[in-house]
Design a protein around this motif. Structure first.
Motif, mmCIF file in Angstrom:
data_model
loop_
_atom_site.group_PDB
_atom_site.id
_atom_site.type_symbol
_atom_site.label_atom_id
_atom_site.label_comp_id
_atom_site.label_asym_id
_atom_site.label_seq_id
_atom_site.Cartn_x
_atom_site.Cartn_y
_atom_site.Cartn_z
ATOM 1 N N GLY A 134 4.284 4.554 11.003
ATOM 2 C CA GLY A 134 3.214 5.348 10.402
ATOM 3 C C GLY A 134 3.359 5.640 8.934
ATOM 4 N N CYS A 135 4.303 4.988 8.259
ATOM 5 C CA CYS A 135 4.503 5.258 6.833
ATOM 6 C C CYS A 135 3.918 4.184 5.928
ATOM 7 N N GLY A 136 3.162 3.247 6.488
ATOM 8 C CA GLY A 136 2.401 2.331 5.660
ATOM 9 C C GLY A 136 3.084 1.024 5.299
ATOM 10 N N LYS A 137 4.052 0.577 6.105
ATOM 11 C CA LYS A 137 4.764 -0.656 5.758
ATOM 12 C C LYS A 137 3.842 -1.871 5.780
ATOM 13 N N THR A 138 2.942 -1.946 6.781
ATOM 14 C CA THR A 138 2.049 -3.102 6.849
ATOM 15 C C THR A 138 1.037 -3.065 5.719
ATOM 16 N N THR A 139 0.582 -1.875 5.354
ATOM 17 C CA THR A 139 -0.336 -1.732 4.221
ATOM 18 C C THR A 139 0.323 -2.209 2.937
ATOM 19 N N LEU A 140 1.587 -1.825 2.741
ATOM 20 C CA LEU A 140 2.323 -2.254 1.554
ATOM 21 C C LEU A 140 2.573 -3.758 1.592
ATOM 22 N N LEU A 141 3.007 -4.264 2.746
ATOM 23 C CA LEU A 141 3.238 -5.700 2.904
ATOM 24 C C LEU A 141 1.983 -6.495 2.553
ATOM 25 N N ARG A 142 0.845 -6.047 3.081
ATOM 26 C CA ARG A 142 -0.424 -6.753 2.858
ATOM 27 C C ARG A 142 -0.759 -6.830 1.368
ATOM 28 N N ASP A 143 -0.542 -5.731 0.630
ATOM 29 C CA ASP A 143 -0.914 -5.737 -0.783
ATOM 30 C C ASP A 143 0.078 -6.539 -1.608
ATOM 31 N N ILE A 144 1.357 -6.543 -1.213
ATOM 32 C CA ILE A 144 2.319 -7.411 -1.899
ATOM 33 C C ILE A 144 1.907 -8.865 -1.717
ATOM 34 N N VAL A 145 1.551 -9.239 -0.484
ATOM 35 C CA VAL A 145 1.114 -10.609 -0.205
ATOM 36 C C VAL A 145 -0.092 -10.960 -1.075
ATOM 37 N N ARG A 146 -1.063 -10.061 -1.141
ATOM 38 C CA ARG A 146 -2.268 -10.330 -1.935
ATOM 39 C C ARG A 146 -1.922 -10.575 -3.400
ATOM 40 N N GLN A 147 -1.070 -9.713 -3.951
ATOM 41 C CA GLN A 147 -0.765 -9.824 -5.375
ATOM 42 C C GLN A 147 0.146 -11.014 -5.680
ATOM 43 N N VAL A 148 1.054 -11.342 -4.768
ATOM 44 C CA VAL A 148 1.884 -12.537 -4.957
ATOM 45 C C VAL A 148 1.015 -13.783 -4.889
ATOM 46 N N SER A 149 0.049 -13.784 -3.980
ATOM 47 C CA SER A 149 -0.850 -14.919 -3.799
ATOM 48 C C SER A 149 -1.808 -15.095 -4.975
ATOM 49 N N ASP A 150 -2.426 -14.016 -5.401
ATOM 50 C CA ASP A 150 -3.416 -14.098 -6.482
ATOM 51 C C ASP A 150 -2.771 -14.192 -7.862
ATOM 52 N N GLY A 151 -1.531 -13.726 -7.955
ATOM 53 C CA GLY A 151 -0.878 -13.625 -9.251
ATOM 54 C C GLY A 151 -1.019 -12.231 -9.810
ATOM 55 N N ASN A 152 -0.068 -11.807 -10.602
ATOM 56 C CA ASN A 152 -0.053 -10.460 -11.164
ATOM 57 C C ASN A 152 0.718 -10.475 -12.469
ATOM 58 N N SER A 153 0.898 -9.325 -13.070
ATOM 59 C CA SER A 153 1.545 -9.256 -14.384
ATOM 60 C C SER A 153 3.013 -9.663 -14.342
ATOM 61 N N CYS A 154 3.582 -9.741 -13.129
ATOM 62 C CA CYS A 154 5.003 -10.090 -13.001
ATOM 63 C C CYS A 154 5.229 -11.581 -12.761
ATOM 64 N N GLY A 155 4.213 -12.280 -12.257
ATOM 65 C CA GLY A 155 4.396 -13.688 -11.961
ATOM 66 C C GLY A 155 3.079 -14.372 -11.622
ATOM 67 N N HIS A 156 3.067 -15.698 -11.756
ATOM 68 C CA HIS A 156 1.882 -16.485 -11.426
ATOM 69 C C HIS A 156 1.657 -16.499 -9.918
ATOM 70 N N GLY A 157 0.399 -16.711 -9.499
ATOM 71 C CA GLY A 157 0.078 -16.802 -8.090
ATOM 72 C C GLY A 157 0.717 -18.028 -7.449
ATOM 73 N N VAL A 158 1.204 -17.868 -6.225
ATOM 74 C CA VAL A 158 1.841 -18.967 -5.486
ATOM 75 C C VAL A 158 1.294 -19.005 -4.059
ATOM 76 N N THR A 159 1.525 -20.122 -3.370
ATOM 77 C CA THR A 159 1.094 -20.261 -1.985
ATOM 78 C C THR A 159 1.942 -19.373 -1.085
ATOM 79 N N VAL A 160 1.277 -18.581 -0.258
ATOM 80 C CA VAL A 160 1.949 -17.672 0.669
ATOM 81 C C VAL A 160 1.547 -18.050 2.096
ATOM 82 N N GLY A 161 2.506 -18.032 3.004
ATOM 83 C CA GLY A 161 2.226 -18.226 4.419
ATOM 84 C C GLY A 161 2.529 -16.960 5.192
ATOM 85 N N ILE A 162 1.590 -16.502 6.004
ATOM 86 C CA ILE A 162 1.789 -15.304 6.832
ATOM 87 C C ILE A 162 1.883 -15.714 8.297
ATOM 88 N N VAL A 163 2.942 -15.274 8.961
ATOM 89 C CA VAL A 163 2.988 -15.377 10.416
ATOM 90 C C VAL A 163 2.567 -14.010 10.939
#
Length: 320
Positions: free
Chosen positions: A162-191
């Motif tokens: 109940g502390c939001g781990k999946t919510t945080l995981l989901r947004d990290i995935v989105r930003q890693v996939s789309d790209g952000n100020s820390c790095g270019h977007g890359v291909t992400v696979g979710i199981v």
């Protein structure tokens, strides 16, 4: 569609008038618990509330709304598009994925196969509707600590329920996939073993997990990671809720194949995480470069700490 409308469409048309006030709490609503013959319970911002017959949401009442078997049966039939047989496999796993990425957990009488595996659930008497919350920007506070020289680092998110781990995981995935100020977007696979990250409904993601993300839905983590590596060549693999040595072995194989990994585990500390992994020591496993530890502060999910592989504190408390 607004979040309020999204929650109302969980229910058949004739039931919606009673749920309008509950849907008004869409931003804070976490769970709806329905048990035959018992009061309707709502969990809003970590607190328990009752629903009255009028639809009012109250802390205590002498006139709670009580779930009737007929209403529960109609709700489940509606969720299955009035074809229970077509959803038998999903029901056998104990849940239904709903439009909007929400999830309906089910319990009742298990129907077993000859090998004592659950084939179906009948006479369903309890339902737990978990409301999916997609929070864009939830990862902003931690993302700078999860990169080195523009490359994403192997990361484990630790969180009590109940502390939001999946919510945080989901947004990290989105930003890693789309790209952000820390790095270019890359291909992400979710199981997405339990359909909670992307919230896929009939094969299509209901949550935004990024433009370069491929989703393998309703598949065991260890098997799914290898399948994604063979078929989709991801740069980063994301999984939710580690819990076995098999999961750890699959993560190690993924890293050997050149992938970075992002995972979560139900735990409030590194020590608790190790106990859930059958005593395996995280520093001996040598998979993760970063540990993000979540906690609940005043009813809100917050980052308690971000640690590097050497257990060095990198960031203090920050709401996410």
């Amino acid at each position: 569609m607004t979040q309020r409308e999204d929650i109302l469409r969980i229910f058949p048309e004739r039931m919606r008038p009673r749920w309008k006030k509950t849907a008004g709490f869409a931003q804070q609503l976490q769970e709806i618990r329905l048990r035959v013959g018992k009061p309707v319970l709502l969990y809003i911002d970590g607190r328990e509330f009752f629903q009255e017959e009028s639809g009012d949401v109250v802390c205590r009442t002498d006139r709670p709304a009580v779930t009737a078997q007929e209403d529960l049966d109609q709700l489940i039939a509606y969720a299955c598009s009035y074809s229970m047989y077509a959803f038998e496999e999903e029901i056998s796993r104990g849940y239904l994925t709903l439009p909007g990425g929400h999830r309906m957990g089910l319990t009742g009488e298990a129907v077993l196969t000859d090998s004592d595996r659950v084939r179906n659930i009948k006479h369903i008497s309890c339902v737990n509707i978990r409301i999916s919350h997609e929070i864009r920007g939830a990862a902003d506070a931690v993302l700078p600590f999860l990169y080195r020289d523009g490359h994403f680092l192997n990361t484990l998110i630790l969180s009590p329920p109940g502390c939001g781990k999946t919510t945080l995981l989901r947004d990290i995935v989105r930003q890693v996939s789309d790209g952000n100020s820390c790095g270019h977007g890359v291909t992400v696979g979710i199981v997405d073993e339990r359909s909670e990250i992307a919230g896929s409904f009939q094969g299509r993601a209901q949550n935004d997990v990024g433009m370069r993300t491929d989703i393998l839905d309703s598949c065991p983590k260890a098997e799914g990671m290898m399948l994604l590596i063979r078929s989709m060549a991801p740069k980063v693999i994301g999984v939710d809720e580690l819990g076995s040595e098999e999961d750890i072995r699959a993560l190690k194989k993924a890293i050997c194949c050149g992938c970075c990994v992002l995972a979560t585990i139900h735990a409030g500390s590194l020590e608790e995480a190790e106990s859930r992994l059958s005593g395996m020591k995280l520093d001996e496993i040598k998979i993760f470069d970063r540990y993000v530890i979540l906690a609940r502060q005043e009813g809100k999910c917050a980052v308690d700490a971000v640690l590097d592989g050497g257990r060095k504190l990198l960031a203090g408390r920050a709401q996410c």
